[in-house]
Design a protein around this motif. Sequence first.
Motif, PDB file in Angstrom:
ATOM      1  N   CYS A 278      -4.954  -1.044   6.635  1.00 55.35           N
ATOM      2  CA  CYS A 278      -5.608  -2.118   7.383  1.00 55.35           C
ATOM      3  C   CYS A 278      -4.517  -3.006   7.978  1.00 55.35           C
TER       4      CYS A 278
ATOM      5  N   GLU B  47      -8.459  -6.795  -5.700  1.00 55.43           N
ATOM      6  CA  GLU B  47      -8.236  -5.462  -6.263  1.00 55.43           C
ATOM      7  C   GLU B  47      -9.570  -4.743  -6.420  1.00 55.43           C
ATOM      8  N   ASP B  48      -9.558  -3.458  -6.154  1.00 58.16           N
ATOM      9  CA  ASP B  48     -10.746  -2.631  -6.353  1.00 58.16           C
ATOM     10  C   ASP B  48     -10.274  -1.287  -6.884  1.00 58.16           C
ATOM     11  N   GLU B  49     -10.171  -1.205  -8.200  1.00 52.77           N
ATOM     12  CA  GLU B  49      -9.612  -0.034  -8.866  1.00 52.77           C
ATOM     13  C   GLU B  49      -8.210   0.248  -8.315  1.00 52.77           C
TER      14      GLU B  49
ATOM     15  N   GLN C 274      -7.386   0.609  -5.104  1.00 51.92           N
ATOM     16  CA  GLN C 274      -7.275   0.226  -3.696  1.00 51.92           C
ATOM     17  C   GLN C 274      -7.417  -1.280  -3.531  1.00 51.92           C
ATOM     18  N   LEU C 275      -7.153  -1.725  -2.304  1.00 54.64           N
ATOM     19  CA  LEU C 275      -7.355  -3.117  -1.947  1.00 54.64           C
ATOM     20  C   LEU C 275      -8.703  -3.257  -1.261  1.00 54.64           C
ATOM     21  N   ALA C 276      -9.475  -4.213  -1.683  1.00 54.79           N
ATOM     22  CA  ALA C 276     -10.763  -4.492  -1.041  1.00 54.79           C
ATOM     23  C   ALA C 276     -10.609  -5.763  -0.217  1.00 54.79           C
TER      24      ALA C 276
ATOM     25  N   ARG D  68     -17.552  -5.583   3.600  1.00 50.57           N
ATOM     26  CA  ARG D  68     -16.526  -5.266   2.610  1.00 50.57           C
ATOM     27  C   ARG D  68     -15.987  -3.860   2.891  1.00 50.57           C
TER      28      ARG D  68
ATOM     29  N   ARG E  50     -12.327  -1.061   2.183  1.00 53.80           N
ATOM     30  CA  ARG E  50     -11.209  -0.787   1.270  1.00 53.80           C
ATOM     31  C   ARG E  50     -10.076  -0.130   2.041  1.00 53.80           C
TER      32      ARG E  50
ATOM     33  N   ASP F   5      -5.650   1.237   1.323  1.00 55.23           N
ATOM     34  CA  ASP F   5      -4.525   1.384   0.403  1.00 55.23           C
ATOM     35  C   ASP F   5      -3.401   0.400   0.731  1.00 55.23           C
TER      36      ASP F   5
END
Length: 456
Positions: A194, A336-338, A340-342, A355, A357, A359
């Motif tokens: 992103c 943080e989302d597990e 990945q980046l959210a 929303r 996601r 990397d």
Amino acid sequence: MVYDVAVVGSGFSAIAETVNLLRLLPPSASIAVVGDDPGFGRGTAYRTELHVHRLNVPAARMSIFADQPDDFVVWLRDQKRGVPPDGFASRDDFGRYLRDRLALLLRNRDTRPTLHFIKAKATACDQCTVGRVAFQLDNGTNLEAANVVLCLGVGNAELPVDPAGVKGILRERIVSNPWRLGWLSHVEPSQTVCILGSGLTMVDQVLALRAHGHRGRIHVLSRRGLASHPHLTRKVVPVVPELPSSREISMILAALRRQVRTGADWRGVMDGLRPLTQGLWQELSHAQKSRFLRHALAWWNIHRHRLAPDVFKRLEALLGDGTVTVRKGFLQTIEEDERQLAFAFRPRGGVGGIRMRADWIINCTGMERAGIAHSPLLRQMLEDGLISADKLGLGICVSRNAQVLDRDGSTQPGLFAVGALTAGQFWEITAVPDIRVQARNVAVAISEYLPGVADI
């Protein structure tokens, strides 16, 4: 030793000022260049070694010498680069050109001023009086000069939101400064990226990712969702803009749009406006300048700062096949989302949030608004009243001859600024054709203070 001139900085503005001082000052003069960048003069833009990173100004307008406009074209021809005057050279080649031209001037030891390169950062200004400016350097020494030229540029804008909750390896995948290119080697081919911001820096980073083997999705998020238009492959003839007598920004823009609607090439109108831009900007009131920055800046940028035709074609292909998608909206959170980046953003003109996601999140939102926060020296000088901040957040206040203004609005004798720091006064002062003229004018002004200067 008290130098006649100290140039503080190590980017393009610094090398432009240095080469003009070398050409205009007598052999009896002394110059110190203070900066800690080993690639002096190449700065952020011209140190890249990727051939895909192209200049967005034709070669014929990229000479470092205002009085030798064809010099870069001559260098390209001598180097057998095969770039015509109306073509777009690589930024790496331009950086090499700057290095070569400085080296050529330095060879003439008997006919040029003494020049010392001091690898350090100026961290504080101890004294600023007529004929003497004293600096502290981060190597523990002091520097004194009769004249000083601040060529410190502006820093990168901060992330729109604070990702304080992101830790560890995911925090390392939030790139605050994309020009520190080490991050590229860590991006895996299939990872999602992103990019925040849709300007020229975004295009550079997209092409850099592809050159490093990245083949994953790239999401681009910006407030307006606008990307730069291309230059044409043919030469565009400048068109004299039909400006109204009023200095209301809405009436000026309306007149330019009307001229284009009635048949004028908009690129020609923009190119015709260029020589008038600084004077026009200085005629605007503070309120009108503020309106321009709030409502018209994004459109100005995509029409004024255009892409080389082949660069645009590459971007257009990536947009066409869905590899790159551009969305307009406002970033709200990064979490943080597990693994990945959210990130959540609110679409422009919409409600609620979306929303997604990724990397990697890369900050390409441009230059810092105030132009001072990146430099400890400028922060200290501002606090002590030796400089004043531009009210619109465009660097520092200077006079029309680029002399620095103090807290009370008085000129500081012997203290000048060159380049992006002076945008509040000159606006159009980030491109080579404008900076080289400003650098020469400052060198001429300094030369008039020094004895033994030959007629220029």
